[in-house]
Design a protein around this motif. Structure first.
Motif, PDB file in Angstrom:
ATOM      1  N   THR A  44       0.772  -1.156  -0.080  1.00  0.00           N
ATOM      2  CA  THR A  44       0.060  -0.003  -0.279  1.00  0.00           C
ATOM      3  C   THR A  44       0.975   1.338  -0.042  1.00  0.00           C
ATOM      4  OG1 THR A  44      -1.986  -1.290   1.162  1.00  0.00           O
ATOM      5  CG2 THR A  44      -1.958   1.261   1.271  1.00  0.00           C
ATOM      6  N   ASP A 160      -5.158  -1.302  -5.445  1.00  0.00           N
ATOM      7  CA  ASP A 160      -4.644  -2.163  -4.295  1.00  0.00           C
ATOM      8  C   ASP A 160      -5.838  -2.969  -3.564  1.00  0.00           C
ATOM      9  OD1 ASP A 160      -3.344  -2.364  -1.857  1.00  0.00           O
ATOM     10  OD2 ASP A 160      -3.603  -0.577  -0.796  1.00  0.00           O
ATOM     11  N   GLU A 161      -5.505  -4.281  -3.783  1.00  0.00           N
ATOM     12  CA  GLU A 161      -6.447  -5.394  -3.454  1.00  0.00           C
ATOM     13  C   GLU A 161      -7.709  -5.101  -4.133  1.00  0.00           C
ATOM     14  OE1 GLU A 161      -6.079  -6.910   0.464  1.00  0.00           O
ATOM     15  OE2 GLU A 161      -4.324  -5.757   0.685  1.00  0.00           O
TER      16      GLU A 161
HETATM   17 MG   LIG Z   1      -1.957  -2.789   2.131  1.00  0.00          MG
END
Ligand SMILES: [Mg+2]
Ligand SMILES: Nc1ncnc2c1ncn2[C@@H]1O[C@H](COP(=O)(O)OP(=O)(O)OP(=O)(O)O)[C@@H](O)[C@H]1O
Length: 312
Positions: A44, A160-161
């Motif tokens: 992140t 991010d994910e």
């Molecule tokens: Mg993360």
């Protein structure tokens, strides 16, 4: 043509904690790139630097040849991003949200309308565009975030994910979206904990741990590493020791471990054709097998091995 994303000696420290440590990475244009690493690895943090939400302590990050640490506005024109679980104003509707983001992006009204309706269709929120977000599930907000990232038709997507919070069907749908974006020639850089997902849709992966790069390679070449295959067999009941001894003596078997009474792990030297023969011979032994799978080519195994080695 320069790489879509180039990260050079990127370092970020948070009050003495080194979240990124001299990270170098290159993402070629048109690839789907998986960014893997355990919790706290720095994924992140990297993505926040790439999207200019935070500044690095040192180092550079480029989109094509534009340095996002120096000129974020210009560098990010061609980038769409979803960072962490998105939050939207509950009283707004997807149409209103996208119109707002479209204006921020400098799009004109007709373009906003066209793009919004195309993006909402793409993420499967077509029937929800005039509903208040207050009623949305987490997965629906995730889709809306994806639509927002795609609104200005960017060349590069940073996620991010991206499938966190989606149900299995939602995950499959989002993967389909990524595949079609890849066909359009877009570059996708996504962090994930879902190794199988990465294995399925990414061309290349990087694995980081403690802010350092552990490996980066094409997904394909990660699977070709070894000439022996790990096989896991599950049996209906525990096999008698003499049968295990017989299997152990079969050609090509490098090792055999009984993981639990009804599970055998075999390391086998041979091609996939040889594996077929091995299975035939084992079945002829009258072992009652209900599951037989090769673990080679499994990114999870590669991942665990790399992490273990990095701990040492
Ligand atoms: Mg993360
Ligand atoms: N604002 C902050 N202040 C201090 N430390 C931070 C901050 N943000 C992140 N960190 C630390 O930096 C390290 C990297 O965090 P980061 O969020 O980038 O990891 P991650 O790879 O995204 O992990 P996860 O898989 O859990 O999302 C962690 O040790 C984290 O505690």
């Amino acid at each position: 043509m320069p790489a879509a994303i180039t990260i050079e000696k990127l370092t970020k420290s948070y009050k003495g904690l080194l979240a990124l440590d001299n990270l170098d990475l290159k993402v070629e244009s048109g690839t789907v790139y998986g960014y893997l690493g355990p919790n706290g690895a720095g994924k992140t943090t990297t993505i926040k630097i790439l999207t200019s939400l935070i500044k690095p302590t040192s180092g550079k990050a480029y989109f094509f040849d534009q340095d996002v640490t120096k000129e974020p506005e210009t560098a990010l024109i061609n980038v769409g991003a979803v960072v962490e679980t998105p939050e939207f104003y509950n009283y707004m509707t997807p149409n209103e949200i996208l119109s707002y983001f479209g204006k921020l992006r400098g799009l004109k009204n007709p373009e906003i309308e066209d793009n919004s309706s195309r993006c909402l269709k793409l993420v499967g929120l077509d029937n929800w565009k005039k509903k208040r977000i207050a009623t949305f599930s987490r997965g629906m907000k995730q889709r809306l975030a994806l639509a927002q990232a795609l609104l200005h038709d960017p060349q590069i997507l940073i996620l991010d994910e991206p499938t966190i919070g989606l149900d299995p069907r939602g995950m499959v749908e989002v993967r389909e979206i990524f595949r079609s974006l890849k066909k359009e020639g877009k570059t996708i850089f996504m962090s994930s904990h879902l190794i199988r997902e990465v294995q399925e849709i990414c061309d290349s992966v990087a694995l980081i741990d403690k802010g350092r790069l552990i490996l980066s390679n094409t997904v394909e070449s990660l699977f070709e590493k070894s000439d022996s295959v790990d096989i896991e067999m599950k049996l209906v009941k525990p096999p008698p020791p003499e049968q295990i001894a017989l299997v152990k003596r079969m050609g090509g078997i490098e090792s055999l471990t009984q993981v639990d009474p009804t599970t055998l792990r075999i390391s086998y030297k041979g091609s996939f054709d040889d594996v077929v023969l091995l299975l035939k011979r084992i079945v002829n032994q009258d072992l009652k097998i209900y599951s037989f799978k090769t673990l080679q080519g499994d990114l999870e195994a590669v991942y665990m091995k790399m992490i273990r080695e990095s701990v040492r």
